[in-house]
Write a protein that holds these residues in place. Structure first.
Motif, PDB file in Angstrom:
ATOM      1  N   ASP A  44     -22.244  74.260  30.225  1.00  0.00           N
ATOM      2  CA  ASP A  44     -23.036  74.906  29.173  1.00  0.00           C
ATOM      3  C   ASP A  44     -23.810  73.885  28.347  1.00  0.00           C
ATOM      4  O   ASP A  44     -24.971  74.118  27.994  1.00  0.00           O
ATOM      5  N   ALA A  45     -23.185  72.751  28.019  1.00  0.00           N
ATOM      6  CA  ALA A  45     -23.856  71.722  27.214  1.00  0.00           C
ATOM      7  C   ALA A  45     -25.040  71.114  27.967  1.00  0.00           C
ATOM      8  O   ALA A  45     -26.073  70.811  27.365  1.00  0.00           O
ATOM      9  N   ILE A  46     -24.902  70.946  29.271  1.00  0.00           N
ATOM     10  CA  ILE A  46     -26.012  70.429  30.077  1.00  0.00           C
ATOM     11  C   ILE A  46     -27.154  71.446  30.081  1.00  0.00           C
ATOM     12  O   ILE A  46     -28.317  71.094  29.863  1.00  0.00           O
ATOM     13  N   ILE A  47     -26.817  72.712  30.273  1.00  0.00           N
ATOM     14  CA  ILE A  47     -27.833  73.774  30.265  1.00  0.00           C
ATOM     15  C   ILE A  47     -28.480  73.889  28.889  1.00  0.00           C
ATOM     16  O   ILE A  47     -29.693  74.051  28.777  1.00  0.00           O
ATOM     17  N   ASP A  48     -27.682  73.774  27.815  1.00  0.00           N
ATOM     18  CA  ASP A  48     -28.215  73.840  26.453  1.00  0.00           C
ATOM     19  C   ASP A  48     -29.215  72.724  26.178  1.00  0.00           C
ATOM     20  O   ASP A  48     -30.077  72.850  25.309  1.00  0.00           O
ATOM     21  N   GLY A  50     -31.386  71.952  28.222  1.00  0.00           N
ATOM     22  CA  GLY A  50     -32.577  72.310  28.994  1.00  0.00           C
ATOM     23  C   GLY A  50     -32.570  71.702  30.378  1.00  0.00           C
ATOM     24  O   GLY A  50     -33.603  71.625  31.045  1.00  0.00           O
ATOM     25  N   LEU A  51     -31.385  71.304  30.842  1.00  0.00           N
ATOM     26  CA  LEU A  51     -31.244  70.646  32.145  1.00  0.00           C
ATOM     27  C   LEU A  51     -30.445  71.543  33.077  1.00  0.00           C
ATOM     28  O   LEU A  51     -29.876  72.550  32.673  1.00  0.00           O
ATOM     29  N   SER A  87     -32.723  64.416  33.689  1.00  0.00           N
ATOM     30  CA  SER A  87     -33.726  64.681  32.665  1.00  0.00           C
ATOM     31  C   SER A  87     -34.997  63.988  33.135  1.00  0.00           C
ATOM     32  O   SER A  87     -35.031  62.761  33.256  1.00  0.00           O
ATOM     33  N   ILE A  88     -36.030  64.754  33.430  1.00  0.00           N
ATOM     34  CA  ILE A  88     -37.263  64.155  33.934  1.00  0.00           C
ATOM     35  C   ILE A  88     -37.875  63.217  32.900  1.00  0.00           C
ATOM     36  O   ILE A  88     -38.467  62.202  33.257  1.00  0.00           O
ATOM     37  N   ASP A 141     -28.953  58.818  24.525  1.00  0.00           N
ATOM     38  CA  ASP A 141     -29.082  59.898  23.552  1.00  0.00           C
ATOM     39  C   ASP A 141     -28.767  61.260  24.188  1.00  0.00           C
ATOM     40  O   ASP A 141     -28.031  62.066  23.616  1.00  0.00           O
ATOM     41  N   VAL A 142     -29.311  61.517  25.369  1.00  0.00           N
ATOM     42  CA  VAL A 142     -29.041  62.784  26.070  1.00  0.00           C
ATOM     43  C   VAL A 142     -27.544  62.912  26.363  1.00  0.00           C
ATOM     44  O   VAL A 142     -26.936  63.957  26.110  1.00  0.00           O
ATOM     45  N   LEU A 143     -26.946  61.862  26.890  1.00  0.00           N
ATOM     46  CA  LEU A 143     -25.526  61.892  27.220  1.00  0.00           C
ATOM     47  C   LEU A 143     -24.672  62.116  25.968  1.00  0.00           C
ATOM     48  O   LEU A 143     -23.737  62.925  25.979  1.00  0.00           O
TER      49      LEU A 143
END
Length: 158
Positions: A44-48, A50-51, A87-88, A141-143
């Protein structure tokens, strides 16, 4: 006196940090022993963010399955999975810095429980892209945001 204040500040900061670093791996213990719920929280956190989860490697199962042929010993894990995603924006930054930084893609987060750890807490960890470049910092930051979202699901007991 300034050295003492600096040393005291560093000591306090290190004692208050919830993150453990082994080499360059960022590792945290979640406040849960419910692996299934922690696994859902990671996806869920990955999807949240936007990935999309590109793949999930069941690392613990692979170790258990290959032991009979390779005799590397029993797996220490009750559960162990590695979630890969991209993440592109981070990938584009990384490879614009150096084509070899493709090796940092995709980003991954691992989740595991140990067989012999009392209470079987769930652990979450990741290996950030190396260096202090804009791409590496964007990946970190994303991680950190993803792990932070997961942790919000398991607040510390009062």
């Amino acid at each position: 006196m300034p050295r003492f204040v600096t040393a005291l500040a560093i000591a306090l900061a290190l004692n208050l940090m919830p993150v453990a670093h082994a080499d360059d791996i960022v590792h945290q213990r979640l406040n849960t022993s419910d692996y299934t719920t922690a696994r859902i929280a990671v996806t869920d956190a990955i999807i949240d963010e936007g990935l999309r989860v590109a793949s999930v490697s069941n690392f613990g199962e692979m170790l258990a399955r290959t032991d009979a042929d390779l005799h590397h010993g029993a797996t220490p894990y009750r559960h162990a999975e590695v979630f890969a995603f991209c993440s592109i924006q981070v990938a584009a930054l990384l490879v614009s810095e150096a084509p070899e930084r493709i090796a940092y893609c995709p980003l991954t987060i691992a989740l595991y429980q140990l067989v012999e750890e009392p209470g079987h807490p769930v652990h979450i960890l990741f290996h950030p892209p190396g260096g202090q470049s804009p791409g590496a910092l964007a990946g970190l930051d994303v991680l950190n945001r993803i792990v932070g979202r997961v942790q919000q699901n398991f607040p510390p007991p009062n």
